[in-house]
Design an enzyme around this catalytic site. Structure first.
Site, PDB file in Angstrom:
ATOM      1  N   GLN A   1      67.554 -38.916   3.700  1.00  0.00           N
ATOM      2  CA  GLN A   1      67.006 -38.790   2.341  1.00  0.00           C
ATOM      3  C   GLN A   1      67.843 -37.852   1.472  1.00  0.00           C
ATOM      4  OE1 GLN A   1      64.345 -40.336   0.891  1.00  0.00           O
ATOM      5  NE2 GLN A   1      63.882 -41.488   2.740  1.00  0.00           N
TER       6      GLN A   1
ATOM      7  N   CYS B   1      57.094 -46.949   6.865  1.00  0.00           N
ATOM      8  CA  CYS B   1      56.907 -47.313   8.265  1.00  0.00           C
ATOM      9  C   CYS B   1      55.472 -47.126   8.717  1.00  0.00           C
ATOM     10  CB  CYS B   1      57.823 -46.474   9.139  1.00  0.00           C
ATOM     11  SG  CYS B   1      59.467 -46.321   8.445  1.00  0.00           S
TER      12      CYS B   1
ATOM     13  N   HIS C   1      71.377 -47.775   2.879  1.00  0.00           N
ATOM     14  CA  HIS C   1      70.425 -48.383   1.925  1.00  0.00           C
ATOM     15  C   HIS C   1      69.552 -47.369   1.189  1.00  0.00           C
ATOM     16  CE1 HIS C   1      66.415 -48.420   4.061  1.00  0.00           C
ATOM     17  NE2 HIS C   1      67.179 -48.237   5.116  1.00  0.00           N
TER      18      HIS C   1
ATOM     19  N   ASN D   1      61.155 -37.428   3.924  1.00  0.00           N
ATOM     20  CA  ASN D   1      60.974 -38.709   3.249  1.00  0.00           C
ATOM     21  C   ASN D   1      59.575 -38.877   2.669  1.00  0.00           C
ATOM     22  OD1 ASN D   1      60.779 -38.747   6.259  1.00  0.00           O
ATOM     23  ND2 ASN D   1      59.854 -40.733   5.925  1.00  0.00           N
TER      24      ASN D   1
ATOM     25  N   GLY E   1      70.382 -45.791   9.912  1.00  0.00           N
ATOM     26  CA  GLY E   1      70.049 -44.377  10.087  1.00  0.00           C
ATOM     27  C   GLY E   1      69.278 -44.183  11.388  1.00  0.00           C
TER      28      GLY E   1
ATOM     29  N   THR F   1      81.961 -55.777  16.723  1.00  0.00           N
ATOM     30  CA  THR F   1      82.808 -56.028  15.560  1.00  0.00           C
ATOM     31  C   THR F   1      82.155 -55.380  14.348  1.00  0.00           C
ATOM     32  OG1 THR F   1      83.520 -58.075  16.563  1.00  0.00           O
ATOM     33  CG2 THR F   1      83.909 -57.834  14.189  1.00  0.00           C
TER      34      THR F   1
HETATM   35  C1  LIG Z   1      64.927 -44.339   6.114  1.00  0.00           C
HETATM   36  C2  LIG Z   1      65.029 -43.172   7.031  1.00  0.00           C
HETATM   37  C3  LIG Z   1      65.533 -43.306   8.341  1.00  0.00           C
HETATM   38  C4  LIG Z   1      65.904 -44.643   8.930  1.00  0.00           C
HETATM   39  O1  LIG Z   1      67.043 -45.217   8.351  1.00  0.00           O
HETATM   40  P1  LIG Z   1      67.255 -46.805   8.498  1.00  0.00           P
HETATM   41  O2  LIG Z   1      68.652 -47.029   8.062  1.00  0.00           O
HETATM   42  O3  LIG Z   1      66.231 -47.457   7.628  1.00  0.00           O
HETATM   43  O4  LIG Z   1      67.056 -47.139   9.949  1.00  0.00           O
HETATM   44  C5  LIG Z   1      65.655 -42.166   9.111  1.00  0.00           C
HETATM   45  N1  LIG Z   1      65.297 -40.965   8.641  1.00  0.00           N
HETATM   46  C6  LIG Z   1      64.823 -40.791   7.400  1.00  0.00           C
HETATM   47  C7  LIG Z   1      64.481 -39.426   6.920  1.00  0.00           C
HETATM   48  C8  LIG Z   1      64.661 -41.889   6.558  1.00  0.00           C
HETATM   49  O5  LIG Z   1      64.157 -41.717   5.328  1.00  0.00           O
END
Ligand SMILES: *Cc1c(COP(=O)(O)O)cnc(C)c1O
Length: 403
Positions: free
Chosen positions: A183, A329, A205, A155, A74, A241
């Site tokens: 989210q 984070c 994830h 989030n 993300g 890839t």
């Molecule tokens: C988790 C998250 C991300 C980052 O996604 P990753 O795949 O962990 O890099 C970005 N924006 C929001 C709102 C998130 O909750």
């Protein structure tokens, strides 16, 4: 009640669900072909890749699967959207509008664009529940504005923004809209065509696919340069890839998440509301952060006065409960969360915040268990707090009113 294990941190990540793992396994074992090769084994991988792209496109209401580009996360999708639009629309202007409550994947990319690449960035304020101020958005758009980037669902505090209204404001002024929907996907309905979204970030994830796979939706006609240079993968825009097992997992996971959303939310929302109500009933000096309605299903965030979020997390962990303070984070840093600051919380209570995010495998017993453990832990921490002692001695007034 005996010790349980309760995972209540679904906004940080989710575990791969069994159906997703099953779908991935062949591509980790025998179907290891490189989709760019020409023999049959490679074609199997290529077909799996395109099937997943279709699944993602359908889940978000895209017009065509060619509008979906797989990424490594993300965060990468967010980086690509912002840096790409800044580069591709440089002849139109250098102004980007975002909000004060974005994920660091957006905020730190904006800081980079501002410091290194000469972008002008406006950070829109939010109200006390975390909603973007639409009047501020209208006022912020200028002739130089090329992009507005807004988080669909927060989030940290779960606030769901009015994306369709935001899109209308952007399009009236001819400005593109990027939405960080990491989210939101699988939790609330998202339809890029119906909502008027030009670019949208996703991450596997967060909806029971593995880590390290994401996607960026780019509406047909929006110019977006290559992000990683190399081979011809992802229509020459994102070389490397492809992570076929991860992408297959993401395709199956997003299909299931969207198909099951309504039914899952019929159990998740009442569990969330019970948790919120019981915390308010049983723990004095507690404040719900974010709105009561228009909040992510399963998402709970409270500030407790007189305590430190970090110590709370450690004691909850000892009781078998996984939770977080603010975002994953920012835990480990001593700065209070930028989101809690943006909704106007004073430092003192922003430090004592707790995020509990429930997901598909949580049960009513999990909520019972959290409510058995949490109130005495908060009580114990307060008994050790000099600030609480000051209050008990009548020397200070609390910030959060006792219920
Ligand atoms: C988790 C998250 C991300 C980052 O996604 P990753 O795949 O962990 O890099 C970005 N924006 C929001 C709102 C998130 O909750």
């Amino acid at each position: 009640m005996e010790q349980r294990f309760v995972y209540a941190d679904h906004s940080a990540t989710t575990g791969v669900r069994p159906e997703v793992l099953e779908a991935m396994l062949p591509y980790l074992k025998e179907e290891y072909g490189n989709p760019s090769s020409i023999y049959k084994k490679a074609r199997t991988a290529k077909e799996a890749l395109e099937k997943a792209r279709d699944q993602v496109a359908k889940a978000i209401g895209a017009k065509s699967a060619t509008e979906v580009f797989f990424t490594g996360s993300g965060t990468e999708a967010d980086n690509w959207a912002l840096k790409g639009i800044f580069e591709a629309y440089a002849n139109k202007g250098n102004h980007i509008i975002t909000t004060a409550v974005e994920h660091h994947a957006i905020l730190h990319t904006c800081e980079y664009l501002e410091k290194v690449r000469g972008a002008k960035i406006t950070y829109l304020p939010v109200d006390s529940e975390g909603f973007v101020r639409l009047d501020a958005l209208k006022d912020a758009i200028t002739d130089e504005t090329i992009l507005v980037s807004v988080i669909a669902a927060n989030n940290e505090i779960g606030t769901i923004n009015p994306i369709k209204e935001i899109a209308e404001i952007c399009h009236e002024k001819g400005v593109l809209l990027h939405v960080d929907a990491v989210q939101a996907i699988g939790n609330i309905p998202i339809d890029v065509q119906e909502m008027g979204i030009d670019l949208l970030s996703m991450s596997g994830h967060k909806f029971y696919a593995p880590k390290g796979v994401g996607a960026l939706y780019v509406k047909k006609g929006v110019r977006l340069p290559s992000f990683i240079h190399g081979g011809d993968q992802e229509r020459k825009k994102r070389a490397a890839t492809e992570n076929i097992p991860g992408i297959v997992g993401m395709g199956v996971a997003i299909e299931l998440a969207v198909a099951e959303m309504e039914e899952r939310n019929r159990t998740l929302i009442p569990l969330r509301d019970r948790l919120i109500n019981e915390i308010e009933e049983k723990i004095p000096f507690a404040k719900l952060n974010g709105p009561r309605e228009k909040r992510l299903p399963g998402h709970v965030n409270f500030s407790f006065e007189f305590i430190e979020g970090e110590s709370l997390l450690l004691l909850l962990d000892m009781a078998g409960i996984c939770a977080s303070s603010g975002s994953a984070c920012t835990s480990g840093s001593l700065d209070p969360s930028h989101v809690l600051m943006a909704i106007g919380l004073p430092h003192e209570i922003a430090h004592g915040s707790l995020r509990l995010t429930l997901g598909r495998e949580n049960t009513a017993e999990d909520v019972d268990y959290i409510m058995e453990k949490l109130p005495p832990i908060v009580e114990r921490l307060r008994e050790m707090s000099p600030l609480y002692e000051d209050y008990l001695n009548g020397n200070t007034q609390p910030i959060i009113m006792k219920k």
